[in-house]
Design a protein around this motif. Structure first.
Motif: not given
Length: 252
Positions: A127-130, A171-176, A190-191, A212-213
């Motif tokens: 999951x990532x935060x953009x 946070x969101x899954x890249x698949x979304x 990250x960064x 990213x985690x």
């Protein structure tokens, strides 16, 4: 008159007896075993389904195959095996059948390493935060990139070019994400900030991978390993098929 009825009755009895002793076509045991195995496998692949009775399935399979064999023979008697349109349809079905069998053959013979499974697990559970800013043109986005190169932080850039979409910070899954974004994020660390402006819906975005985690709710690796194995195999098979098609002039 009575004699006439007696002859008729005897004829009916003989006809009935003839029907009763008619011999059903013999079906090769290998065909029966193959179809029974298919039915059982379908049941095994359906979660929550009780495994059906093998003897009952075998009896039903034999009846189906005998029925098909009898009707096939009747079709041949009717000349359908020489009918051009019927043969065209048969060739199409035959080609599709062998194509499917070849795909299954590739899947059975495709090796998947532990490293590939681990990488697939990491992608599935990530999951990532953009963070983002957007601009009306690519030129303006590149000017903003120059500010970043000169030392302006991405947070400061967001304040300088605010937009309502920046309020989403979960946070969101890249698949979304949209496919173009999912592919982009997959290669980012990250960064990192996107090197080129990303065009979406008439706007030009700069994205930063702020975090990213692993999803804390993700199931353990061992629990999903069988599913991952099948998924990675199918992906590798699809890549092989696309290469074969390209080498044979099919597709783009």
């Amino acid at each position: 008159m009575k004699h006439k009825y007696t002859i008729l009755a005897a004829a009916v009895v003989l006809a009935a007896a003839g029907l009763a002793v008619a011999k059903a076509p013999e079906i090769d045991r290998g065909r029966i075993d193959s179809m029974v195995a298919q039915v059982l496998q379908q049941a095994d692949n359906t979660p929550g389904t009780q495994r059906p009775d093998g003897a009952a399935i075998r009896k039903n399979v034999i009846l189906q195959l005998q029925t098909a064999e009898v009707l096939k023979n009747e079709a041949f008697k009717a000349g359908l095996n020489k009918d051009a349109e019927v043969q065209n349809q048969f060739k199409n079905v035959e080609a599709q059948f062998y194509a499917m069998q070849y795909a299954l053959y590739l899947e059975r013979n495709t090796e998947v390493s532990e490293a590939e499974l681990r990488a697939g697990y990491d992608r599935q559970t990530r999951v990532v935060k953009l963070q983002q800013v957007h601009f009306p043109s690519a030129e303006e986005a590149r000017k903003a990139q120059e500010l970043l190169l000169k030392g302006l932080s991405f947070d400061e850039l967001m304040k300088r070019y605010p937009n309502p979409e920046q309020a989403f910070a979960d946070f969101i899954s890249p698949q979304q994400l949209p496919p173009v974004m999912a592919q982009l994020v997959d290669g980012m660390t990250r960064g990192q900030v996107t090197r080129e402006p990303v065009e979406m819906d008439g706007k030009f975005y700069l994205f930063k991978l702020a975090a990213s985690e692993r999803n804390p709710e993700a199931p353990p690796f061992e629990q999903v390993k069988p599913f991952l194995t099948q998924q990675v195999k199918q992906q590798k098979v699809q890549e092989q098929i696309e290469k074969i098609l390209k080498d044979n002039g099919v597709g783009g």
